[in-house]
Each structure stands twice: as structure tokens, then as C-alpha cells.
Design an enzyme around this catalytic site. Sequence first.
Site, PDB file in Angstrom:
ATOM      1  N   LYS A 252     -17.559  12.218  10.142  1.00  0.00           N
ATOM      2  CA  LYS A 252     -18.145  11.639   8.940  1.00  0.00           C
ATOM      3  C   LYS A 252     -18.946  12.724   8.216  1.00  0.00           C
ATOM      4  O   LYS A 252     -19.707  13.470   8.834  1.00  0.00           O
ATOM      5  CB  LYS A 252     -19.054  10.472   9.329  1.00  0.00           C
ATOM      6  CG  LYS A 252     -19.351   9.502   8.209  1.00  0.00           C
ATOM      7  CD  LYS A 252     -20.059   8.272   8.753  1.00  0.00           C
ATOM      8  CE  LYS A 252     -20.290   7.238   7.648  1.00  0.00           C
ATOM      9  NZ  LYS A 252     -21.002   6.050   8.167  1.00  0.00           N
TER      10      LYS A 252
ATOM     11  N   GLU B 294     -21.557 -10.104  13.981  1.00  0.00           N
ATOM     12  CA  GLU B 294     -22.555 -11.087  13.546  1.00  0.00           C
ATOM     13  C   GLU B 294     -22.453 -12.402  14.315  1.00  0.00           C
ATOM     14  O   GLU B 294     -23.479 -13.035  14.592  1.00  0.00           O
ATOM     15  CB  GLU B 294     -22.410 -11.342  12.037  1.00  0.00           C
ATOM     16  CG  GLU B 294     -22.790 -10.165  11.163  1.00  0.00           C
ATOM     17  CD  GLU B 294     -21.674  -9.154  10.975  1.00  0.00           C
ATOM     18  OE1 GLU B 294     -21.934  -8.116  10.338  1.00  0.00           O
ATOM     19  OE2 GLU B 294     -20.537  -9.398  11.462  1.00  0.00           O
TER      20      GLU B 294
ATOM     21  N   ARG C 181     -20.662 -14.507   8.064  1.00  0.00           N
ATOM     22  CA  ARG C 181     -19.667 -14.290   9.121  1.00  0.00           C
ATOM     23  C   ARG C 181     -20.040 -15.010  10.407  1.00  0.00           C
ATOM     24  O   ARG C 181     -19.192 -15.190  11.277  1.00  0.00           O
ATOM     25  CB  ARG C 181     -19.524 -12.790   9.374  1.00  0.00           C
ATOM     26  CG  ARG C 181     -18.984 -12.026   8.174  1.00  0.00           C
ATOM     27  CD  ARG C 181     -19.190 -10.531   8.309  1.00  0.00           C
ATOM     28  NE  ARG C 181     -18.394  -9.933   9.346  1.00  0.00           N
ATOM     29  CZ  ARG C 181     -17.226  -9.307   9.158  1.00  0.00           C
ATOM     30  NH1 ARG C 181     -16.710  -9.242   7.944  1.00  0.00           N
ATOM     31  NH2 ARG C 181     -16.585  -8.766  10.152  1.00  0.00           N
TER      32      ARG C 181
END
Length: 637
Positions: A285, A371, A399
Site C-alpha cells: 500500500k 460488523e 451491515r
Amino acid sequence: MTNRPHTPTLDKVHLPADLRQMSDTDLHKVAHELRAETISAVSQTGGHLGAGLGVVELTVALHAVFETPRDRLIWDVSHQTYPHKILTGRRDRIRTLRQKDGLSGFTKRSESPYDPFGAAHSSTSISAALGFAVARDLGGDPGDAIAVIGDGAMSAGMAYEAMNNAGHLGKRLIVILNDNDMSIAPPVGAMSSYLSRLYAGAPFQELKAVAKGAVSFLPPPFQEGARRAKEMLKHLTVGGTLFEELGFSYLGPIDGHDLDQLLAVLRTVRSRADGPILIHAITQKGKGYAPAEEARDKGHGVAKFNVLTGEQKKATPNAPSYTSVFANALCDQAARDDKIVAVTAAMPDGTGLKTFMERYGSRCFDVGIAEQHAVTFSAGLAAGGMKPFCAIYSTFLQRGYDQVVHDVAIQRLPVRFAIDRAGLVGADGATHAGSYDVAFLSNLPGMVVMAAADESELVRMVATAAAHDDGPIAFRFPRGEGVGVEMPLDPQPLEIGKGRVVRQGSRVALLSFGTRLSEAEVACERLEQRGITPTLADARFAKPLDRGLILSLARDHEALITIEEGAVGGFGSHVAQLLSEEGVFDAGLAYRSMVLPDVFIDQASPRDMYAVAALNAEDIEARVLQTLGVEIMTKRA
């Protein structure tokens, strides 16, 4: 004006088909120039930087090998798609990213045929890609389906549900696991450890060599050696066994920044794959831009910045952010009560729980992008005698709604939901708007639902939640900085279900729920210049309602107007139900409810988005005048 990079080869690419006419040497040049263009664009707009830089070579390779948009390229979360947008006919608008009337920061079906599936939440790509693959085989649109999913997103159960189904169906489907060992926060849990072990058992250079030889589609003389190399790799590491058990052919790990390796593997897969296959690509990243590579979050979300130094141009805040106020208030409560624990779903920075984690490491849990698990885990903590604060953005709490209903509310467990990013959030747009939590929580029996009007009220709501053990309780607050009010030194819990009158007036009453209170106060000042003095009240609670306050406002005024930063079906709807049950409308009360409109509002500044929603001070003023039948006189030239 910022100088743009020199990009002679990239300038020849108008659509991905142009890449497919280029030599591999030119594709290397495109990748180099694409990285520079991405850095330049994000330096002017802000946004997600590190994720896109990590997939530059992968983006070029995918569009060069596959026939997009006929072949569907589906990016999980899609905050990494700025390079994809540059290559797919949107380069001329790339410096409008995340701005009003500009490009979305995520994939969006209405924006381009190269965005076959919109996403801004994680772990949906494999399900969607499988849907495309099955539709293709049933006579729908032709073409391959390729899902690109990060290792952090693999911590969510939905990804495994999709892979299990895909392995069972056996359809040709290509999944690329973009393993950068970083999600939004350093990934946690067994899945991340598993992925790390995949390539920790031998030097990375050796693994790359193994990966190059591990393709079972090699000419027959080489296949046996490749198989032995792959088996050796499995003994050294965990290998591809998990994915293979789910029915996928596993290929990797490969170097996601080695364009030659990517092109070779993808070309082989495209020509030979006949079932579900998972390509495991290792990436970095922030790759290729030192300030992002060196940043703790690898440049995940950045403001506008200086390309040479990486220094971000962040505005100096006038008041502390709501998120930091929540974090400090929670730490203060935790200092008094060792049963207070905190739970986040891969967002310790975004929710402010990084502060809590630093002080109370053993009492703070980052469960990954999960979640549903976060909510039920919190329920278990509550049932076990702890006082969990489950800190999740409004958009992500959606969610875990079944778990909120089934595992928390029905059992009346005292889970404290700290709901950040309530209301309209600005540059992230409709996918991240916190529009629905008031409605979907207020209809649950026994749920207490609060909204802070300012940062002082937020501190008191944290104290209220900490003291509340009789069932679940939620409090919501927006993104951004507070209004600069004085903070309470010893915050006392609020009385459950009791609001407050902010200013006393006559004729019309404004009943605000949340941070529109400051806009309502401005509206009252403007109305006073017209000789109208509204009463202004802060509801504080959408559930339970302050029946006494609401009925007195209705009794003592000609009109009552509710104001909230949420969709229809929330606070105003509950107030209307109360007034109806009490027969108030029979007496002729003029009632209006100001809510978010029945549309998804695209990205812009929060103020511009609230202008679209007609919830700014001038809109409140106009609604009062309209309700009272006062004609709005316009100035003549």
C-alpha cells in the site's frame, strides 16, 4: 497551478483497448506514469491515496489482458480505483474526485460502463462477480468476472459465503486477493495471520520463483516440477489449502508489483481457467511514493498535499472534532469504571478508539471488517457483565442490523452503540451517508436513541450510555468539528427521554434532533428580524420521546416543525405518531417534518449536501414562513 507530470505514454491511453495494442515495454511506462498521475491528482483533491498506489501494476495488467468492459472488473470497496478511472476514459475529470458534480471516490455504475458494480463497503466483490458469472452462463451478458479483494476485506464473513457458493457451483470465476497486509488499520485476527504465514516460511524471492513455476497449466514436461514446488511451498507455509478446500484453484503468492509476472499469470488464467481460481498477489500500500509508504496508515485517506514533501494542507480546526470528543469522554468514563470496554470493526482511527486502545489495550477490541460479529460480540460482552461501547459508523452499522435486532434488542442487552458519521458526510457521498440509523433503531422496542446537538451534549450522552444498564442505548454524532461550546467538567447523565427548551417564543415551535440545532438557532435569529419569535427545543431523544415536551409545544403553538439529519421514518415520524394518538391534529395544529429527501445525495461539501436536502438555516426559515402562511417578499432591483 500544480505542475502535472510528464506522461507521454499514458497520454496515448484513452480507453483500456489502447493498452491492449501496446508492447509490454510500453505497459511498464504506462504503469510508471500512471502512478505519477495518481499522486498528482490526489495531491489536488485529497482522498484515498495508498490503496490506489498499491494496485497500479495490477490495474494496468488487468485492463491489458482482459477485454473490459465486456469482462467485468469488480473492485472490492473500490477506494483503490483512481488509477482504474484514469485508464477508463475519466482522466480529464480525475481532478474533480470527491467534489460536487465530480467523479465519485468509488466505483459507480452510472458513472462509467467500466464500473460494472458500485461499491464503497467491503467484502461484496466475490458475491457480485459470482452473480455476473452465473448470469453469463444462463444466457445473460457475456464476459469474464474478475473480483479484486483485499486481505482486510477477507476478514468479513460475506467473502467466505461467496467463495463457498462459488466453489460449489464451479463456475469460471477469477478472484484476485490483493494482499497488502494493510486494510484501513493493520488487519487483525486469524485471517491476517494466515495470509502472513503464506509467505513467511521462505525468502520472498524464492516464493516468487515458486509462484512462477506453480502454474499447473505449464507445458507437460514442466508440470511435475511445478507440482513438486507447490507441494514444497505448502510444507513451508499454509499454502493455498484453505482456498482449495473451498473449491478454488489457488495460484500464488505472486509479486503484485512485477508487471511481467502479473501479465504472464493473468494471460495464462484467461486462456486456461475453467472454474473458480484465486490469484494471491502481494502488494505494498502506498507503493512508489515515499511519504505514503512511510505513513502509519500508508496514505489511506489524505487531504490535499505537497507532492514533493507529502505535507498535507489540513485546515486548522476551530473546535475539537466530535470523534475526538467522544474518544476522550469514553476514556474518562473508563477511568472510573473498569467494566467499560470498546469494540470497533477495523476503524480504530476513524472512530477515535485508537486513543482508548493506547490507554486501555486489554479492554479494546478491533474485530476486523466484521460488523455483524462486532455487534454480537458486544452482546456477549454485555451478557457477560461488561459495559461494551460498540463504535461503528452509521453507514457500517447497517451491515449488522439483524444482529442489533436479534442478538441485542430482543434480549434487552445493554450494548452502547456509538454511531459516528451521522447525517451527510461530504466527499464520500451517498455510500457513507448516515441517513437511516434513527429510523432503523427507533422502531426497536426498548432501544434508547439519542443525538447530540453539540460536543457538550455528546459528552453527557457518553456518560448517559455508561450509566444505562436497562437495555441497549445508542447515540449519534456527525463527522467534523464541533461548534465550540464550553465543555462540562463533570458531565452528568441525562434523564432518559427528556429534552430541553433552548429559547422560548410563540406561534411556532422548532423541535430539533441532532446537530441541526445550530442551523435552527440561526433561522430563529433571522425570523426575529421579521417579527417572528419561534420556540426552539432540543429533543435529545428519538426513543423514548419526551411526550410532555412535545405535547406542550403542540398545545402552546400554532405550528410545530421537527428537524433531523435522517431519512423519513425516523424522529419526525415518531413525533407525528404521538400527536396522532393524542388527537392533537384534531385541534388544527400545523405540523411539518424536515428530513433528508427520498434520494441518494451525491458527494459535495456537507453544507452543499444539506442545501440539496433543504436543511440549512435559510431552508428552516422558509419552512416556518410557509407554515405560518407568511409570504416571502423578494427584493426588487
